[in-house]
Design a protein around this motif. Structure first.
Motif, PDB file in Angstrom:
ATOM      1  N   UNK A   1       0.815  -1.423   0.271  1.00  0.00           N
ATOM      2  CA  UNK A   1      -0.340  -0.472   0.306  1.00  0.00           C
ATOM      3  C   UNK A   1       1.385   1.474   0.120  1.00  0.00           C
ATOM      4  N   UNK A   2       0.610   2.307  -0.361  1.00  0.00           N
ATOM      5  CA  UNK A   2       0.678   3.518  -0.592  1.00  0.00           C
ATOM      6  C   UNK A   2       0.054   4.705  -0.752  1.00  0.00           C
ATOM      7  N   UNK A   3       0.635   6.370  -0.089  1.00  0.00           N
ATOM      8  CA  UNK A   3      -0.106   6.820  -0.180  1.00  0.00           C
ATOM      9  C   UNK A   3       1.274   8.128  -1.719  1.00  0.00           C
ATOM     10  N   UNK A   4      -0.536   7.548  -2.434  1.00  0.00           N
ATOM     11  CA  UNK A   4       0.324   8.537  -4.257  1.00  0.00           C
ATOM     12  C   UNK A   4      -0.358  10.020  -3.949  1.00  0.00           C
ATOM     13  N   UNK A   5       0.169  10.983  -4.074  1.00  0.00           N
ATOM     14  CA  UNK A   5      -0.463  12.549  -4.057  1.00  0.00           C
ATOM     15  C   UNK A   5      -1.363  12.657  -3.382  1.00  0.00           C
TER      16      UNK A   5
END
Length: 350
Positions: free
Chosen positions: A73-77
Motif C-alpha cells: 500500500x502507498x499514498x500517491x499524491x
C-alpha cells in the motif's frame, strides 16, 4: 554408434577450433565461438539479459533493479491505495496522471517486499533503505552491470559444458530466465560453455528473431539497447514538450496541407492546453462563438507524439491528428502528420 561418432566429431571440431588459441590467455576464450568462459562477452550478455527485470513499476519506486511484490500500500499524491497485483497499476497511473504540472509523490507504507535483479527477495523497512537500493542500481547502470531488458529469450535453451581442456562434460537444458541467470553466475573459472544455436528471442520493439551465433547475440543486444536509449531520450523530450504546452495559450502560426498555408483561418483563435489534458479553443474577437473543447496527449516511442482531438464538425477540427513533434522551443512547437509528413502545423506561444 551414431551418438559416439557425433560426440567424437564435436570434440575434434572444438579442439581444432581451439588449437590456434592455446597460447593465448584465458581471457581470450570469450572470443572463441566454441568456448565461452565465465568472463566472456557472451556470458555477460546472457547474465544481464536474464536478470530479474524490475522496470515495470519504475513509476512507483524509480528503480529498474527492484520489483515491488504484492500486496503493498502507498499514498500517491495524497490518496491511499492498496495494490494487490499488476492490475492495480492502472489505478495508480490514473492518480499520477490526473494533472501534468504537479509534483507527484509516492509514499510507501513500510515495510514492503521487493525482488532484486539477482532474484533475491528482501524486506525494505524505510524510504532510506529503498533509496540505498536505488543508488546501488544507478551504480550498476553506470558500470554496465544492470539488467538488459530489451530482449526476451524463448526457452528451452541448451548449453553444452566443457572443462578447460575442451572436453565436453555434459549439457544443461534451461527453461527460464532465472535458471539462465543461475547457470551464468554459477560458472567457475575452470568451466566453459557453448550455446546450442539457433535460439529465438523477442525484442522490445516486438520483433521476433532467430540468433545463430555469439556474434549475432551481441549484435541483437547492441541494436535493442540502442533502441531503448532512443526511447528513453524521446521520453525525456516528451516531458519537456508537455511542460511547454501545459497551462499555456498558443496561436496557429502555420498550418500547411497540400502545399497551402491555412493559418489565416485560425488567426482569431487561441488554443489553450490545460493541466488536465484538456484543450480549449477560444475566439479572441467574437466571444459569442463560445469555446470549443477537446483533449490532447503527449506520448513517445522513439519520436515524440502529440495527439489533438477537438471532435468533428467545428471550426478547429481540422487540427485533429496524431502529430509527430519535429521541433520545439519555449515559444514554438512544430508538428508533422504521422501519416503524411507534408502536412505540418506550428503553434506559437501567445
Amino acid at each position: 554408434m551414431k551418438t559416439i561418432k557425433l560426440l567424437t566429431t564435436l570434440a575434434l571440431t572444438v579442439i581444432l577450433g581451439f588449437t590456434s588459441c592455446q597460447s593465448e590467455e584465458n581471457t581470450e576464450l570469450g572470443t572463441n565461438p566454441n568456448a565461452n568462459s565465465s568472463t566472456s562477452p557472451t556470458a555477460t550478455n546472457f547474465e544481464r539479459a536474464s536478470m530479474n527485470d524490475g522496470s515495470e513499476d519504475d513509476f512507483l519506486d524509480g528503480s529498474a533493479c527492484t520489483e515491488l511484490l504484492f500486496p503493498l500500500s502507498a499514498t500517491i499524491n495524497g490518496k491511499n491505495i492498496t495494490l494487490l497485483s499488476k492490475l492495480d497499476f492502472s489505478a495508480a497511473l490514473n492518480i499520477l496522471g490526473e494533472f501534468n504540472d504537479d509534483d507527484d509523490t509516492v509514499a510507501f507504507n513500510f515495510p514492503i517486499n521487493v525482488r532484486l535483479s539477482n532474484y533475491t527477495e528482501v524486506v525494505v523497512n524505510s524510504q532510506s533503505e529503498l533509496d540505498a537500493l536505488k543508488s546501488d542500481c544507478e551504480s550498476a547502470e553506470a558500470q554496465g552491470k544492470d539488467a538488459i531488458s530489451c530482449i526476451d529469450f524463448k526457452f528451452p535453451i541448451t548449453m553444452l559444458t566443457y572443462n578447460i581442456n575442451l572436453e565436453q562434460t555434459g549439457s544443461v537444458v534451461i527453461q527460464s530466465e532465472k535458471q539462465l541467470y543461475t547457470f551464468m553466475t554459477d560458472l567457475n573459472s575452470d568451466k566453459l560453455f557453448t550455446v546450442n544455436y539457433p535460439i529465438s528471442a523477442t525484442l522490445s520493439n516486438g520483433t521476433e528473431i532467430q540468433i545463430n551465433s555469439d556474434a549475432e547475440l551481441q549484435d541483437s543486444i547492441s541494436d535493442c539497447v540502442q533502441f531503448e536509449d532512443e526511447k528513453d531520450e524521446a521520453e525525456k523530450m516528451a516531458l519537456e514538450v508537455e511542460a511547454i504546452l501545459t497551462n499555456t495559450k498558443f496561436k496557429v502560426e502555420s498550418f500547411i496541407d497540400a502545399g497551402v498555408n491555412t493559418a489565416s483561418d485560425y488567426v482569431n483563435w487561441s488554443i489553450e492546453f490545460t493541466n488536465d489534458l484538456k484543450l480549449v479553443a477560444k475566439n479572441t474577437v467574437n466571444a459569442t462563438l463560445g469555446e470549443i473543447e477537446g483533449t490532447y496527449e503527449v506520448s513517445s516511442e522513439t519520436d515524440v507524439f502529440l495527439n489533438i482531438n477537438f471532435g468533428s464538425n467545428n471550426t478547429v477540427s481540422a487540427l485533429n491528428n496524431d502529430w509527430i513533434v519535429s521541433a520545439y522551443s519555449d515559444t514554438l512547437v512544430t508538428l508533422k502528420s504521422k501519416t503524411d509528413a507534408s502536412v505540418t502545423l506550428t503553434f506559437k506561444k501567445l
